[in-house]
Design a protein around this motif. Structure first.
Motif, PDB file in Angstrom:
ATOM      1  N   ALA A   1       0.829  -1.211   0.000  1.00 14.98           N
ATOM      2  CA  ALA A   1       0.000   0.000   0.000  1.00 14.98           C
ATOM      3  C   ALA A   1       0.862   1.259   0.000  1.00 14.98           C
ATOM      4  N   VAL A   2       1.916   1.267   0.806  1.00 12.81           N
ATOM      5  CA  VAL A   2       2.809   2.439   0.863  1.00 12.81           C
ATOM      6  C   VAL A   2       3.509   2.635  -0.482  1.00 12.81           C
ATOM      7  N   ALA A   3       3.980   1.544  -1.077  1.00 13.08           N
ATOM      8  CA  ALA A   3       4.659   1.654  -2.377  1.00 13.08           C
ATOM      9  C   ALA A   3       3.708   2.174  -3.450  1.00 13.08           C
ATOM     10  N   LEU A   4       2.493   1.638  -3.495  1.00 17.89           N
ATOM     11  CA  LEU A   4       1.516   2.107  -4.489  1.00 17.89           C
ATOM     12  C   LEU A   4       1.133   3.562  -4.238  1.00 17.89           C
ATOM     13  N   ALA A   5       0.889   3.916  -2.976  1.00 13.70           N
ATOM     14  CA  ALA A   5       0.505   5.292  -2.644  1.00 13.70           C
ATOM     15  C   ALA A   5       1.626   6.265  -3.011  1.00 13.70           C
ATOM     16  N   ALA A   6       2.860   5.895  -2.694  1.00 16.47           N
ATOM     17  CA  ALA A   6       4.000   6.756  -3.051  1.00 16.47           C
ATOM     18  C   ALA A   6       4.116   6.881  -4.567  1.00 16.47           C
ATOM     19  N   GLY A   7       3.892   5.790  -5.266  1.00 18.19           N
ATOM     20  CA  GLY A   7       3.934   5.829  -6.728  1.00 18.19           C
ATOM     21  C   GLY A   7       2.872   6.742  -7.301  1.00 18.19           C
ATOM     22  N   TYR A   8       1.637   6.588  -6.850  1.00 17.37           N
ATOM     23  CA  TYR A   8       0.554   7.437  -7.355  1.00 17.37           C
ATOM     24  C   TYR A   8       0.788   8.908  -7.028  1.00 17.37           C
ATOM     25  N   ALA A   9       1.130   9.197  -5.770  1.00 18.22           N
ATOM     26  CA  ALA A   9       1.331  10.597  -5.369  1.00 18.22           C
ATOM     27  C   ALA A   9       2.545  11.208  -6.066  1.00 18.22           C
ATOM     28  N   GLY A  10       3.641  10.475  -6.101  1.00 22.26           N
ATOM     29  CA  GLY A  10       4.852  10.996  -6.738  1.00 22.26           C
ATOM     30  C   GLY A  10       4.685  11.222  -8.227  1.00 22.26           C
ATOM     31  N   LEU A  11       4.071  10.269  -8.886  1.00 24.18           N
ATOM     32  CA  LEU A  11       3.867  10.425 -10.329  1.00 24.18           C
ATOM     33  C   LEU A  11       2.849  11.513 -10.637  1.00 24.18           C
ATOM     34  N   ALA A  12       1.830  11.657  -9.789  1.00 22.26           N
ATOM     35  CA  ALA A  12       0.875  12.753  -9.978  1.00 22.26           C
ATOM     36  C   ALA A  12       1.589  14.097  -9.856  1.00 22.26           C
ATOM     37  N   TRP A  13       2.475  14.198  -8.885  1.00 22.23           N
ATOM     38  CA  TRP A  13       3.243  15.437  -8.713  1.00 22.23           C
ATOM     39  C   TRP A  13       4.088  15.713  -9.955  1.00 22.23           C
ATOM     40  N   LEU A  14       4.696  14.670 -10.526  1.00 21.93           N
ATOM     41  CA  LEU A  14       5.520  14.857 -11.725  1.00 21.93           C
ATOM     42  C   LEU A  14       4.666  15.220 -12.940  1.00 21.93           C
ATOM     43  N   VAL A  15       3.470  14.646 -13.034  1.00 26.83           N
ATOM     44  CA  VAL A  15       2.555  15.043 -14.116  1.00 26.83           C
ATOM     45  C   VAL A  15       2.219  16.522 -13.949  1.00 26.83           C
ATOM     46  N   ARG A  16       1.962  16.941 -12.717  1.00 26.81           N
ATOM     47  CA  ARG A  16       1.648  18.350 -12.433  1.00 26.81           C
ATOM     48  C   ARG A  16       2.807  19.265 -12.820  1.00 26.81           C
ATOM     49  N   LYS A  17       4.027  18.731 -12.758  1.00 25.86           N
ATOM     50  CA  LYS A  17       5.220  19.480 -13.155  1.00 25.86           C
ATOM     51  C   LYS A  17       5.500  19.359 -14.653  1.00 25.86           C
ATOM     52  N   ARG A  18       4.533  18.821 -15.392  1.00 24.21           N
ATOM     53  CA  ARG A  18       4.593  18.688 -16.859  1.00 24.21           C
ATOM     54  C   ARG A  18       5.641  17.708 -17.351  1.00 24.21           C
ATOM     55  N   GLN A  19       5.873  16.680 -16.594  1.00 18.35           N
ATOM     56  CA  GLN A  19       6.751  15.606 -17.036  1.00 18.35           C
ATOM     57  C   GLN A  19       5.885  14.610 -17.803  1.00 18.35           C
ATOM     58  N   TRP A  20       5.918  14.656 -19.125  1.00 11.54           N
ATOM     59  CA  TRP A  20       5.010  13.856 -19.955  1.00 11.54           C
ATOM     60  C   TRP A  20       5.174  12.357 -19.700  1.00 11.54           C
ATOM     61  N   TRP A  21       6.376  11.908 -19.405  1.00 14.48           N
ATOM     62  CA  TRP A  21       6.631  10.485 -19.193  1.00 14.48           C
ATOM     63  C   TRP A  21       5.980   9.965 -17.920  1.00 14.48           C
ATOM     64  N   ALA A  22       5.714  10.850 -16.954  1.00 15.08           N
ATOM     65  CA  ALA A  22       5.093  10.434 -15.698  1.00 15.08           C
ATOM     66  C   ALA A  22       3.677   9.916 -15.929  1.00 15.08           C
ATOM     67  N   ARG A  23       2.995  10.453 -16.937  1.00 14.03           N
ATOM     68  CA  ARG A  23       1.651   9.970 -17.260  1.00 14.03           C
ATOM     69  C   ARG A  23       1.716   8.532 -17.761  1.00 14.03           C
ATOM     70  N   ILE A  24       2.743   8.209 -18.517  1.00 11.61           N
ATOM     71  CA  ILE A  24       2.924   6.832 -18.989  1.00 11.61           C
ATOM     72  C   ILE A  24       3.260   5.929 -17.799  1.00 11.61           C
ATOM     73  N   ALA A  25       4.129   6.402 -16.926  1.00 11.37           N
ATOM     74  CA  ALA A  25       4.513   5.611 -15.755  1.00 11.37           C
ATOM     75  C   ALA A  25       3.328   5.348 -14.834  1.00 11.37           C
ATOM     76  N   VAL A  26       2.486   6.352 -14.617  1.00 10.91           N
ATOM     77  CA  VAL A  26       1.323   6.148 -13.743  1.00 10.91           C
ATOM     78  C   VAL A  26       0.294   5.245 -14.422  1.00 10.91           C
ATOM     79  N   THR A  27       0.260   5.250 -15.742  1.00 12.75           N
ATOM     80  CA  THR A  27      -0.606   4.321 -16.469  1.00 12.75           C
ATOM     81  C   THR A  27      -0.133   2.891 -16.248  1.00 12.75           C
ATOM     82  N   VAL A  28       1.175   2.674 -16.341  1.00 10.67           N
ATOM     83  CA  VAL A  28       1.731   1.341 -16.099  1.00 10.67           C
ATOM     84  C   VAL A  28       1.453   0.908 -14.659  1.00 10.67           C
ATOM     85  N   LEU A  29       1.639   1.823 -13.700  1.00 12.62           N
ATOM     86  CA  LEU A  29       1.357   1.518 -12.298  1.00 12.62           C
ATOM     87  C   LEU A  29      -0.113   1.144 -12.113  1.00 12.62           C
ATOM     88  N   THR A  30      -1.005   1.887 -12.759  1.00 14.68           N
ATOM     89  CA  THR A  30      -2.434   1.607 -12.656  1.00 14.68           C
ATOM     90  C   THR A  30      -2.759   0.225 -13.213  1.00 14.68           C
TER      91      THR A  30
END
Length: 151
Positions: free
Chosen positions: A78-107
């Motif tokens: 749960a901690v690993a998934l939560a950190a992944g979702y929150a961290g990647l969301a933050w990177l998407v917010r920072k306009r890191q286009w690859w983070a959207r792909i990474a969060v898709t893979v995580l999902t």
């Protein structure tokens, strides 16, 4: 945390579209839900231990140890998934286009884990809906245009 979902922040000048802010909020809610759900599962420690005693034929000491191990593994995931979702969301917010792909893979991996356990409880259904909703919002045309713009 409020800057993650608001229209402010370092995003190259233009705020993210509303649909992307919805995706970010859903990922944040999902991260919080995963942690809360894992923490609440510890309140069922005795029930899990009794189930292991009855179904697995373990000794009380073995059942207690197995229950603790299961809950710790659940918490770590749960901690690993939560950190992944929150961290990647933050990177998407920072306009890191690859983070959207990474969060898709995580999902996708997360949903495969849920389906692989064959446990479609109410909380797993809520987790699935949040994950799929965030994913769908993040791949809308407005989100793509914002992530690809102003480079």
């Amino acid at each position: 945390m409020a800057a993650l979902f608001s229209g402010r922040g370092d995003t190259g000048g233009t705020p993210p579209p509303t649909i992307l802010r919805v995706a970010l909020a859903l990922w944040g809610a999902l991260a919080v839900l995963l942690i809360v759900r894992a923490a609440v599962s510890w309140s069922d420690f005795d029930r899990l231990r009794r189930r292991l005693l009855g179904q697995q034929g373990m000794t009380p000491a073995e059942a207690g140890s197995a229950a603790q191990t299961l809950l710790l593994v659940n918490l770590a995931i749960a901690v690993a998934l939560a950190a992944g979702y929150a961290g990647l969301a933050w990177l998407v917010r920072k306009r890191q286009w690859w983070a959207r792909i990474a969060v898709t893979v995580l999902t996708v991996l997360h949903l495969v884990m849920i389906l692989g356990t064959m446990s479609m409880s109410a909380s797993n259904l809520v987790v699935s809906v949040l994950a799929l909703g965030a994913w769908a919002c993040s791949w809308r045309a407005e989100s793509t245009e914002w992530l690809n713009g102003d480079r």
